[in-house]
Design an enzyme around this catalytic site. Structure first.
Site, mmCIF file in Angstrom:
data_model
loop_
_atom_site.group_PDB
_atom_site.id
_atom_site.type_symbol
_atom_site.label_atom_id
_atom_site.label_comp_id
_atom_site.label_asym_id
_atom_site.label_seq_id
_atom_site.Cartn_x
_atom_site.Cartn_y
_atom_site.Cartn_z
ATOM 1 C CB SER A 136 -0.043 6.786 -4.509
ATOM 2 O OG SER A 136 0.829 6.174 -5.434
ATOM 3 C CE LYS A 137 2.510 4.267 2.009
ATOM 4 N NZ LYS A 137 1.756 4.310 3.211
ATOM 5 N NE ARG A 138 1.474 1.383 -3.397
ATOM 6 C CZ ARG A 138 0.487 1.540 -4.258
ATOM 7 N NH1 ARG A 138 0.664 1.274 -5.525
ATOM 8 N NH2 ARG A 138 -0.697 1.935 -3.853
ATOM 9 C CE LYS A 139 2.687 6.151 -11.108
ATOM 10 N NZ LYS A 139 1.555 6.186 -12.033
ATOM 11 C CB THR B 239 3.297 11.520 -0.887
ATOM 12 O OG1 THR B 239 3.760 10.346 -0.221
ATOM 13 C CG2 THR B 239 2.859 11.186 -2.293
#
Ligand code: GLU
Length: 498
Positions: free
Chosen positions: A260-263, A266
């Site tokens: 995901s873009k938080r981790k 991406t």
């Protein structure tokens, strides 16, 4: 056999930059369409008006173009008119189509206006939470009589439109996952398809458009699997043929959590900016959930099209392996012609210049002379600065702590560099070549009882400021005799003064 009947689509929402998952889904749709000779459609799902922007739309379209995934039918872009018989391809320009479909469902009693207030729905949700029940619409407005509806309208309430889900099982044969069944009672009750303000919602627009655009195969991420029963119910209620579905495995981080873009990184943009090249990215994305079944991994888009079979896509999550991507990128960089690689490197060298990391732009000739030693050492185009930036600065400032090899001390290093300087100075300008430099420097190390590796490391750091560079003698040749000698002098002075 070409199959002109097959029609697939990528339907991105322009609510963020092009995501690696969307790029992979677009690629698999493209591969399937091209493999069977079908049609690849692009549709922009921009009904989330608060989060959709034209910048994101541009980022997505540019990114898909960059990857080489040309669509056969899709919206107007960059001054080009929309292409295909089902324009417009932006959902916010298709509102009359949804309104007509909504009217039909309403007239058939398959959808109904819901006047519940946010407060009422909130209270329902809280009561369900307290009773440890999954959230669902309680059906308060499902059986209102026409008079009751009129009364609510008279109060000034505007109804949202809810779809009646009914009861029973919804089953389908997913091309990737096989037979899948959902119990309709687990879908959360009748769901909203058009908001009270008239804005149609995703589950509804996706079905109306897939039917209107005659999509035969819906290929999308597994995160949409739980939406599919709702879509199938809507296809049936509207009297449309239900397409085939293929849900692609999720892309996972190495720790098997969802990417995901938080981790994780991406956005495709971020990979472009690092200097990954499209040949490598499409090659890598194709291997996220599919394999050739052979040892062959380095394949062009056309070669993948030839071999790809949607029925062979794996069910299990696909782990994103950055090292493998870099390896593939390196393989593709090696395959580029000299002119092509120089063209592609220029913007990255320009960025080094803008950032003040180098002081001059190399000429084409200089770059061309360098390619034999750097081309196979570049994992990304952006690595050019680290690999060769020392050539395009007037001086390097080697760190005295790094200059002294592990087994040596400062006096030995000064002595070693001095001796190396004297040896290198005997090699004339005209014959300043790797095979003229290596034998006398090896002989020097041997005569003094030094390990060649120690002497060479000291020279490398002295002339480049780094411990990892292209092969030492090629590096000296690229620097030229005068600069090599000057940098050795400087390094000796640095050590003597430290
Ligand atoms: N707009 C949806 C998304 O971006 C499309 C999902 C679908 O392919 O049905 O996730």
């Amino acid at each position: 056999m070409p199959d002109p009947i097959t029609r697939v689509r990528i339907a991105p929402s322009p609510t963020g930059p092009l995501h690696i998952g969307t790029a992979r889904t677009a690629l698999f749709n493209y591969l399937h369409a091209r493999h069977v000779g079908g049609t690849f459609i692009l549709r922009l799902e921009d009904t989330d008006v608060t989060r959709s922007t034209l910048e994101f739309e541009k980022d997505i379209l540019d990114g898909l173009h960059w990857l080489g995934l040309a669509w056969d039918e899709g919206p107007e872009v960059a001054g080009e008119p929309a292409r295909g018989p089902h324009a417009p391809y932006r959902q916010m320009e298709r509102l009359p189509t949804y309104a007509a479909a909504a009217q039909r469902l309403l007239a058939d009693g398959l959808a109904y206006p819901c006047y519940c207030t946010p407060e009422e729905l909130d209270a329902d949700r809280k009561a369900q939470e307290a009773a440890r029940q999954p959230p669902r619409y309680v059906g308060r407005c499902a059986k209102l009589t026409p008079e009751e509806r009129l009364a609510r309208e008279a109060e000034g309430r505007r109804g949202a439109l809810r779809f009646r889900v009914g009861e029973g099982l919804v089953a389908f044969d997913d091309i990737v996952r096989g037979h899948v069944e959902f119990d309709v009672s687990n879908l959360g009750g009748d769901f909203v398809i058009v908001r009270a303000d008239g804005n149609p919602l995703y589950h509804f627009t996706v079905v109306v458009d897939d039917a209107a655009m005659e999509v035969t195969d819906v290929i999308r991420g597994e995160d949409h699997l739980s939406n599919t029963p709702k879509h199938i119910l809507l296809f049936r209620a509207l009297g449309y043929d239900v397409p085939r579905f293929a849900h692609l495995p999720l892309i996972l981080n190495p720790d098997r959590t969802k990417m995901s873009k938080r981790k994780s990184q991406t956005a495709i943009d971020a990979y472009i900016n690092e200097g990954f090249i499209p040949e490598a990215l499409v090659n890598y994305l194709a291997l996220l959930g599919w394999s050739t079944g052979t040892e062959e991994e380095v394949l062009s888009l056309d070669e993948i099209v030839e071999r790809f079979d949607i029925g062979e896509v794996h069910k299990g999550g696909a782990v994103f392996d950055r090292e493998r991507l870099e390896w593939l990128n390196g393989q593709w960089i090696r395959r580029l012609s000299a002119d092509d690689l120089i063209d592609r490197l220029r913007p990255f060298i320009g960025k080094e210049l803008d950032a003040g990391l180098i002081e001059q732009m190399p000429s084409d000739e200089e770059l061309r002379a360098l390619l034999p030693v750097i081309q196979e050492r570049l994992p990304t185009l952006g690595a050019i600065g680290d690999l060769a930036g020392f050539l395009w600065v007037a001086d390097v400032d080697p760190d005295p702590a790094v200059l002294v090899p592990k087994r040596w001390d400062a006096p030995t290093t000064i002595e070693g560099l001095g001796a190396a300087r004297a040896t290198i100075a005997t090699v004339g300008d005209v014959v300043f070549e790797a095979d003229e430099l290596e034998p006398p420097l090896r002989a020097l190390a041997e005569a003094r009882g030094w390990k060649a590796g120690d002497l060479f490391m000291a020279i490398r750091v002295a002339v480049t400021g780094r411990t990892a560079t292209p092969p030492l003698f090629d590096t000296l040749v690229a620097l030229g005799r005068d600069r090599t000698l000057a940098r050795l002098d400087r390094a000796i002075a640095v050590l003597a003064g430290s």
